[in-house]
Write a protein that holds these residues in place. Structure first.
Motif, short mmCIF file in Angstrom:
data_model
loop_
_atom_site.label_atom_id
_atom_site.label_comp_id
_atom_site.label_asym_id
_atom_site.label_seq_id
_atom_site.Cartn_x
_atom_site.Cartn_y
_atom_site.Cartn_z
N ARG A 262 0.85 -1.21 0.00
CA ARG A 262 0.00 0.00 0.00
C ARG A 262 0.88 1.25 0.00
O ARG A 262 0.70 2.17 -0.80
CB ARG A 262 -0.91 -0.02 1.23
N GLY A 276 -0.18 2.99 -7.68
CA GLY A 276 -1.44 2.52 -7.08
C GLY A 276 -2.67 2.99 -7.85
O GLY A 276 -3.77 2.47 -7.63
N ILE A 285 -3.56 -5.61 -5.29
CA ILE A 285 -3.89 -5.17 -3.92
C ILE A 285 -5.22 -5.80 -3.49
O ILE A 285 -5.35 -6.33 -2.37
CB ILE A 285 -3.98 -3.62 -3.85
#
Ligand code: COS
Length: 406
Positions: A262, A276, A285
């Motif tokens: 993360r 991300g 993720i």
């Protein structure tokens, strides 16, 4: 099953999380590089009372339940799987079998010391020719007056070289197969008992993993754990406990992989944006998060059954199988998200990848767990013992027989 944690469980979880963040995380990289057991950390864990958490008050413990124990284990593994292995062996493979099978004298002699960390325990089942085939024990225990004389070799024993007491499974009557085995509490300073670390390993570098050698080791009969002939059952009970804590540890590995991924995904830029923000990274993720949460619930279901005192070999096998393999996937994805840096030992993804690999090897390979689960499902062998419910409806509606742990 109640999905809410009670105040005590939340408190224990917070306690373990704080300890993991403050005391374990800062030294995990260095310990991994040094590949040495960290005695200073060991003393801190002991001082905090982690080793006595599940013990009843009469042995100096805090009687935390299995849900709290699972959450503690998860937190320790999130920081360091090598430390989690030490912790799991001490509690699940040594304290719990003594609690379950020990005489009052054995409990009074060993549990307070194991709980305070004054002594360390290890569990000796695996041999060079008895890994998955645990019933094929070659270590012998021959009766001689008030003693048994032990001869043989054990391998892949976590805590083996640092232990003061070893729970050893040995064959006392080969003609009886698994019914001719006994378990013994062997003090490791007994003449004829030696240990040698196995080095180097792929992962868990700061955890002690050793071979044990027994050459005419004389053990008094009072050191037998359980009844004569019960050794295999004691071993299987140990594995039911150990596998549970490995599964909880695997959830910790997944959570650790999520945490580092993360952070990295929201810092690292490529093509002018955070990685991300790319859907292919988001997919990895999402898979990690779904696996982690599913695994945590499987562990908590086993914990719930353990709290009720209900046999849970099947549910623990499912948790161990799923969580170990999901931890591999999570570590694989973490390396992928880190890209080239995932291949570098300067970043944490590589350590999770190496340390996580053993999860589907020790305490029953994934193949052994598939065998236990499938044979139960097919009606070939009821994993939870004769009389346990076999249909999902019976299991979920709580129609269990009277609590029976083994
Ligand atoms: N709890 C209590 N009793 C158990 C048990 C358990 N979890 N599992 C098996 N038993 C009992 C059986 O009920 C049977 O009892 P009876 O003698 O009364 O019939 C006895 O133990 C023998 O069982 P089984 O015939 O199933 O034994 P197997 O030799 O076929 O072995 C497996 C079964 C493969 C499941 C077992 O050997 C095993 O788990 N192997 C993996 C070992 C392992 O995990 N090693 C890694 C150690 S790292 S610390």
């Amino acid at each position: 099953m109640n999905f809410d944690l009670n105040e005590e469980q939340r408190e224990v979880w917070r306690w373990a999380k704080e300890f993991a963040d403050k005391e374990i995380m800062p030294r995990v990289e260095e310990n991994d590089k040094k590949a040495a057991f960290d005695w200073d950390l060991y003393r801190k864990i002991a001082e905090q009372g982690f080793f006595s958490a599940i013990l009843p008050e009469q042995y100096g413990g805090q009687s935390v339940d299995f849900i709290a124990y699972a959450l503690m284990t998860e937190e320790i593994a999130r920081a360091c799987s090598a430390t989690r292995t030490l912790f799991s062996v001490q509690i699940s493979l040594v304290e719990m079998p003594i609690l379950r099978y020990g005489t009052e004298e054995q409990k009074a002699k060993y549990l307070p010391k194991l709980g305070s960390g004054e002594i360390i325990g290890c569990f000796g089942l695996t041999e060079p020719n008895a890994g998955s085939d645990a019933g094929n024990q070659q270590t012998t225990a021959t009766e001689d007056g008030d003693h048994f004389v032990l001869n043989g070799q054990k391998t892949w024993i976590s805590n083996g070289s640092i232990a003061n007491v070893a729970l050893i499974i040995a064959q006392t009557d080969k003609s009886k197969g698994h019914r001719g085995m006994c378990a013994f509490l062997v003090e490791t300073d007994t003449p004829g008992f030696t240990a040698r670390p196995i080095e180097p390993k792929l992962g868990l570098k700061s955890s002690d993993t050793s071979e044990l050698f027994m050459d005419n080791v004389r053990v008094h009969k009072s050191q037998m754990l359980g009844k004569p002939g019960e050794g295999f059952k004691v071993a299987m009970y140990c594995l039911d406990q150990g596998r549970f804590s490995v599964a909880a540890g695997a959830v910790g590995v997944m959570q650790g992989c999520i945490d580092i991924s993360r952070k990295y995904a929201m810092e690292r830029q490529a093509f002018g944006q955070k990685i991300g923000e790319f859907q292919m990274v988001q997919q990895m993720i999402a898979d990690m998060v779904a696996d982690c949460e599913a695994g945590r619930f499987l562990v908590l279901r086993s914990a719930h059954l353990k709290n009720k005192g209900v046999r849970n070999t099947r549910e623990t096998s499912i948790a161990k199988l799923f969580c170990a393999e999901a931890a591999h996937r999570a570590a694989h994805n973490a390396v992928q998200i880190f890209g080239g840096y995932g291949f570098s030992e300067e970043y944490p993804a590589a350590r999770y990848f190496r340390d996580g690999r053993v999860l589907s090897l020790y305490e029953g390979t994934s193949q052994i767990h598939r065998l236990i689960i499938a044979q139960d499902e097919l009606g070939i062998r009821n994993a939870n013992g004769p009389g346990a419910p076999t249909t999902t409806f019976d299991r979920l509606s709580g129609l269990y027989p009277e609590p029976t742990m083994v």
